[in-house]
Design an enzyme around this catalytic site. Structure first.
Site, PDB file in Angstrom:
ATOM      1  N   ASP A  33       0.095  25.796 -21.657  1.00 33.17           N
ATOM      2  CA  ASP A  33      -0.682  26.614 -21.330  1.00 33.17           C
ATOM      3  C   ASP A  33      -0.777  27.731 -20.685  1.00 33.17           C
ATOM      4  O   ASP A  33      -1.182  28.850 -20.992  1.00 33.17           O
ATOM      5  CB  ASP A  33      -2.042  25.952 -20.778  1.00 33.17           C
ATOM      6  CG  ASP A  33      -2.806  25.073 -22.169  1.00 33.17           C
ATOM      7  OD1 ASP A  33      -2.395  25.091 -23.126  1.00 33.17           O
ATOM      8  OD2 ASP A  33      -4.191  24.809 -21.753  1.00 33.17           O
ATOM      9  N   ASN A  74      -3.711  26.291 -27.984  1.00 31.42           N
ATOM     10  CA  ASN A  74      -5.064  25.416 -27.477  1.00 31.42           C
ATOM     11  C   ASN A  74      -5.374  25.703 -26.096  1.00 31.42           C
ATOM     12  O   ASN A  74      -6.010  25.074 -25.477  1.00 31.42           O
ATOM     13  CB  ASN A  74      -4.962  24.090 -27.775  1.00 31.42           C
ATOM     14  CG  ASN A  74      -6.343  23.524 -27.912  1.00 31.42           C
ATOM     15  OD1 ASN A  74      -7.262  24.196 -28.000  1.00 31.42           O
ATOM     16  ND2 ASN A  74      -6.267  22.131 -28.005  1.00 31.42           N
ATOM     17  N   ASP A 106     -13.318  17.514 -15.783  1.00 26.59           N
ATOM     18  CA  ASP A 106     -12.094  17.110 -16.298  1.00 26.59           C
ATOM     19  C   ASP A 106     -11.560  15.584 -15.674  1.00 26.59           C
ATOM     20  O   ASP A 106     -11.289  14.667 -16.345  1.00 26.59           O
ATOM     21  CB  ASP A 106     -11.178  18.115 -16.133  1.00 26.59           C
ATOM     22  CG  ASP A 106     -11.159  19.245 -16.957  1.00 26.59           C
ATOM     23  OD1 ASP A 106     -11.930  19.072 -18.043  1.00 26.59           O
ATOM     24  OD2 ASP A 106     -10.397  20.155 -16.653  1.00 26.59           O
ATOM     25  N   GLU A 134     -10.596  19.828 -25.839  1.00 26.36           N
ATOM     26  CA  GLU A 134      -9.597  20.061 -26.467  1.00 26.36           C
ATOM     27  C   GLU A 134      -9.513  19.147 -27.722  1.00 26.36           C
ATOM     28  O   GLU A 134      -9.232  19.250 -28.726  1.00 26.36           O
ATOM     29  CB  GLU A 134      -8.224  19.279 -25.836  1.00 26.36           C
ATOM     30  CG  GLU A 134      -7.476  20.260 -24.880  1.00 26.36           C
ATOM     31  CD  GLU A 134      -8.235  20.783 -23.523  1.00 26.36           C
ATOM     32  OE1 GLU A 134      -9.406  20.426 -23.479  1.00 26.36           O
ATOM     33  OE2 GLU A 134      -7.312  21.436 -22.840  1.00 26.36           O
ATOM     34  N   HIS A 152      -4.160  16.418 -23.688  1.00 23.73           N
ATOM     35  CA  HIS A 152      -3.351  15.884 -22.793  1.00 23.73           C
ATOM     36  C   HIS A 152      -4.275  14.669 -21.889  1.00 23.73           C
ATOM     37  O   HIS A 152      -3.529  13.946 -21.358  1.00 23.73           O
ATOM     38  CB  HIS A 152      -2.820  17.186 -21.803  1.00 23.73           C
ATOM     39  CG  HIS A 152      -3.864  18.108 -21.524  1.00 23.73           C
ATOM     40  ND1 HIS A 152      -3.966  18.562 -20.245  1.00 23.73           N
ATOM     41  CD2 HIS A 152      -4.872  18.198 -22.064  1.00 23.73           C
ATOM     42  CE1 HIS A 152      -4.939  19.130 -19.798  1.00 23.73           C
ATOM     43  NE2 HIS A 152      -5.854  19.245 -21.100  1.00 23.73           N
ATOM     44  N   ARG A 153      -5.397  15.200 -21.773  1.00 24.40           N
ATOM     45  CA  ARG A 153      -6.061  14.357 -20.678  1.00 24.40           C
ATOM     46  C   ARG A 153      -6.179  12.793 -21.136  1.00 24.40           C
ATOM     47  O   ARG A 153      -6.183  11.838 -20.492  1.00 24.40           O
ATOM     48  CB  ARG A 153      -7.351  14.894 -20.328  1.00 24.40           C
ATOM     49  CG  ARG A 153      -7.089  16.105 -19.402  1.00 24.40           C
ATOM     50  CD  ARG A 153      -8.178  16.539 -18.550  1.00 24.40           C
ATOM     51  NE  ARG A 153      -7.797  18.059 -17.918  1.00 24.40           N
ATOM     52  CZ  ARG A 153      -6.789  18.153 -17.087  1.00 24.40           C
ATOM     53  NH1 ARG A 153      -6.260  17.062 -16.522  1.00 24.40           N
ATOM     54  NH2 ARG A 153      -6.777  19.228 -16.547  1.00 24.40           N
ATOM     55  N   LYS A 195       0.952  20.190 -22.454  1.00 26.53           N
ATOM     56  CA  LYS A 195      -0.029  21.344 -22.140  1.00 26.53           C
ATOM     57  C   LYS A 195      -0.280  21.693 -20.655  1.00 26.53           C
ATOM     58  O   LYS A 195      -0.557  22.655 -20.314  1.00 26.53           O
ATOM     59  CB  LYS A 195      -1.384  20.790 -22.782  1.00 26.53           C
ATOM     60  CG  LYS A 195      -2.664  21.904 -22.620  1.00 26.53           C
ATOM     61  CD  LYS A 195      -3.531  21.168 -23.512  1.00 26.53           C
ATOM     62  CE  LYS A 195      -4.993  22.220 -23.256  1.00 26.53           C
ATOM     63  NZ  LYS A 195      -5.049  23.582 -23.496  1.00 26.53           N
TER      64      LYS A 195
END
Ligand code: DC
Length: 650
Positions: free
Chosen positions: A49, A92, A316, A344, A389-390, A415
């Site tokens: 990112d 993204n 998040d 995402e 990613h998370r 990311k």
């Protein structure tokens, strides 16, 4: 499809230095680009990112260059972007797409912005509407309300009021606020509807203030940018560690023993996600915090318990709670998380689907998720990560349920955290701690066990010996604890293929001399020396596992070791073994002197105040007086196979 298999794990402990925060990195880059002057950004996050933002800034005519490591120097444009026509592909990266849209809309140029297919499903209509009301000419090239976008030059009505909706993403407000100083005329931004993710707005305002633009705030409803406001570089800025990334490690400590310490964020952080630690504490985890670090441990003698939490303030990091919920007593209910649906991926749907694969009972709604805990984990589940990613980082925690877990497409962590899995594996890799007195043969046994299991090997005694050798060579007294600690802190030692190097030269034999043996046991009695070597020893804990030998491996350095062995033999047997070794080398020694030396060293190692040689209560005793090396190795390997998570041993 690529995948990564995580071995079952039972315990997590260690220290992780966090990568730079994504939110801070991309905000700093944009502000530095628009500011007057040169900004030196230290510890920028190295990730996809951020690369997107860096690439876009270069295309827009911003002069930046990479310095040492993750330090960057950005020469600002002192206003709008100099390049007036560009095509930008932003992957993204929402933290690049939204703020750049606003800044470019006010840059009087002709731009096209696009991303990956998922980016084109993430809404941006609220931001575009607000910018259009100011006169910006922005067209949706695909679906109305979504990227890709085309921006054309247009006169901007500055100085008035502009309204933006706050429910879908706080990034729209962030984008407007950061871009508006470009008009020079000031403006008031009003928020319609509830503003979500308020802590991210705090970050935005904080950073804008550092770049010389103080926004006046009326609650969370109205934000006024004064006329004439301009960004000016503050010179050097430091990017804090990523507080959202901290959540996975802290959760690991809370679930599986700990202590797990993250460095780079703490009490003084400006990131809202540090409050994730409060949520863990509410679940019963033991949390300690310093200005720049946070540490998490499991509850003492009880289980984590479920919580009900409005997660607006930690959108998040809240994802991590959904997985931690699997380990808690009761049903955890996370509410006010509608924004998960437009990240995402649709994170509520994705989270529910993958938790159910593990065997959990999950309820989901438009803006909440409820997860039942105390799960019997289904082994061998393959977790899909949805290019998020998370999702990948969250589900690494499932291996702490004692089952192997497959993570599909693990590279999506690039990311924000390219080496996430290496760091995580380091915390959960099993440790076999072998302690014992001098000449007990534990070094030989430990090295062979490591070889048999394919594990890393730490000879901690060698570190103390190296400190003694370095001190002797530098003429430093072995009684001067402070000077010895300084040597230990910066010890220029390396272990390479069975050789031990000090200052680049081979010291393998030199550290075994009688002078170094006696010296090392003196050096090792100083608490400051031991403290200076602690992190260095812990860094050896890496996947697939570690065999560590010394005096305090099980008691101090790796208290959560999966297997602890206290390996000993009678002083006579040890003196006899040493005698035979020396005779084989052609050296003439007296066995009585050897025996006396050993007893003295045992006494010093056992009697010292810090980390004395001792058998921990949870260590298994292995008396090798009447055993061969092969028998001792077989004994430890057998114990390891019984006691370690099954795939850790071949
Ligand atoms: O294991 P060894 O003989 O190479 O160790 C050298 C000295 O270092 C020993 O006298 C005690 C000290 N030592 C220690 O205090 N703690 C350890 N973990 C390892 C060694």
């Amino acid at each position: 499809m690529e995948y990564l298999d995580l071995a079952p794990a039972a315990h997590a402990a260690g220290t992780v230095r966090l990568p730079g925060s994504k939110s801070l990195s991309n905000r700093f880059l944009l502000l530095a680009a628009l500011a007057e002057g040169v900004t030196d950004i230290r510890d920028l996050l190295a990730s996809d990112d951020v690369e997107r933002m860096l690439g876009a800034l270069k295309a827009l005519g911003i002069d930046w260059r990479r310095g040492e490591g993750n330090d960057f120097v950005v020469r600002g444009a002192a206003g709008a972007f100099p390049v007036k026509q560009a095509e930008l592909f932003l992957g993204n990266a929402g933290t690049a797409f939204r703020p750049l849209t606003a800044a470019l809309a006010l840059s009087n140029g002709h731009y096209r912005l696009s991303g990956v297919p998922r980016m084109h499903e993430r809404p941006i209509g609220d931001l575009v509407d607000a910018l259009r009301r100011m006169g910006a000419d922005i067209r949706h090239l695909g679906n109305e309300g979504f990227p890709p976008l085309e921006i054309r030059p247009a006169p901007i009505r500055a100085g008035g009021r502009v309204t933006v909706r706050g429910e879908a993403s706080s990034q729209f407000l962030t984008a407007l606020l950061m871009a508006l100083p470009l008009t020079g005329a000031g403006a008031t931004v009003e928020v319609a509807g509830e503003l979500i993710s308020k802590p991210y707005i705090d970050i935005t305002l904080n950073l804008m203030a550092r770049f010389g633009v103080a926004v006046e705030r009326d609650g969370w409803r109205a934000f006024r940018i004064p006329a004439g406001a301009r960004y000016r570089s503050p010179g050097t800025v430091f990017v804090e560690g990523d507080a959202s990334a901290a959540s996975y490690f802290l959760a690991a400590g809370a679930i599986a023993g700990g202590p797990v310490r993250v460095e780079g964020v703490g009490r003084d952080s400006i990131q809202g996600d540090v409050r994730f630690a409060e949520a863990l504490a509410a679940m019963g985890a033991r949390i300690d915090m310093g200005p720049n670090w946070i540490e998490a441990r499991a509850p003492a003698g009880e289980r984590l318990r479920a919580i009900e939490l409005d997660c607006n303030h930690i959108p998040d990091a809240a994802m991590t709670l959904a997985v931690a919920a699997l380990f808690a007593e009761g049903t955890t209910r996370l509410t006010n998380i509608a924004s998960w649906r437009v990240k995402e991926t649709d994170r509520i749907a994705a989270m529910a689907a993958e938790l159910r694969k593990l065997g959990a009972t999950v309820e989901e709604g438009a803006d909440f998720i409820a997860v039942s805990g105390r799960l019997t984990f289904r082994p061998g589940v393959a977790i899909d990560t949805y290019d998020d990613h998370r999702m990948a980082m969250c589900f690494s925690l499932a291996c702490l349920g004692g089952v192997p877990v497959r993570i599909n497409d693990p590279q999506c962590v690039n990311k924000t955290f390219p080496d996430y899995f290496e760091r995580f594996s380091g915390l959960v890799a099993p440790v076999i701690a072998i302690d014992g007195p001098s000449a007990s043969g534990k070094g030989t046994v430990a090295a062979l066990v490591a070889e048999r299991l394919g594990f890393h090997y730490l000879d901690s005694g060698a570190l103390y010996r190296l400190v003694a050798l370095a001190a002797i060579r530098a003429g430093v007294s072995l009684e001067d604890g402070a000077a010895l600690a300084r040597i230990a802190e910066t010890l220029p030692a390396r272990f390479e293929g069975g050789r031990i190097l000090l200052d680049g030269t081979d010291a393998t034999e030199a550290i075994r001399s009688e002078a170094c043996s006696a010296g090392s046991s003196k050096v090792a009695a100083f608490p400051a020396v031991r403290a200076a070597l602690l992190d260095r020893q812990r860094a050896y804990r890496q996947a697939p596992g570690l065999v560590a030998e010394g005096r305090d491996m099980g008691s101090v350095v790796f208290p959560g070791a999966a297997l602890k062995v206290f390996l000993t033999a009678t002083a006579e047997a040890r003196a006899d073994r040493r005698y035979k070794q020396l005779i084989d080398k052609g050296m003439s020694v007296s066995i009585d002197t050897l025996l006396q030396d050993l007893r003295e060293r045992d006494a010093r190692d056992s009697a010292r105040a810090v980390a004395p040689l001792q058998k921990c209560a949870d260590a298994e005793l292995l008396d090798t007086t009447a055993m061969t090396v092969a028998e001792a190795v077989a004994w430890v390997v057998e114990r390891a196979r019984q006691g370690l998570p099954q795939t850790a041993a071949p």
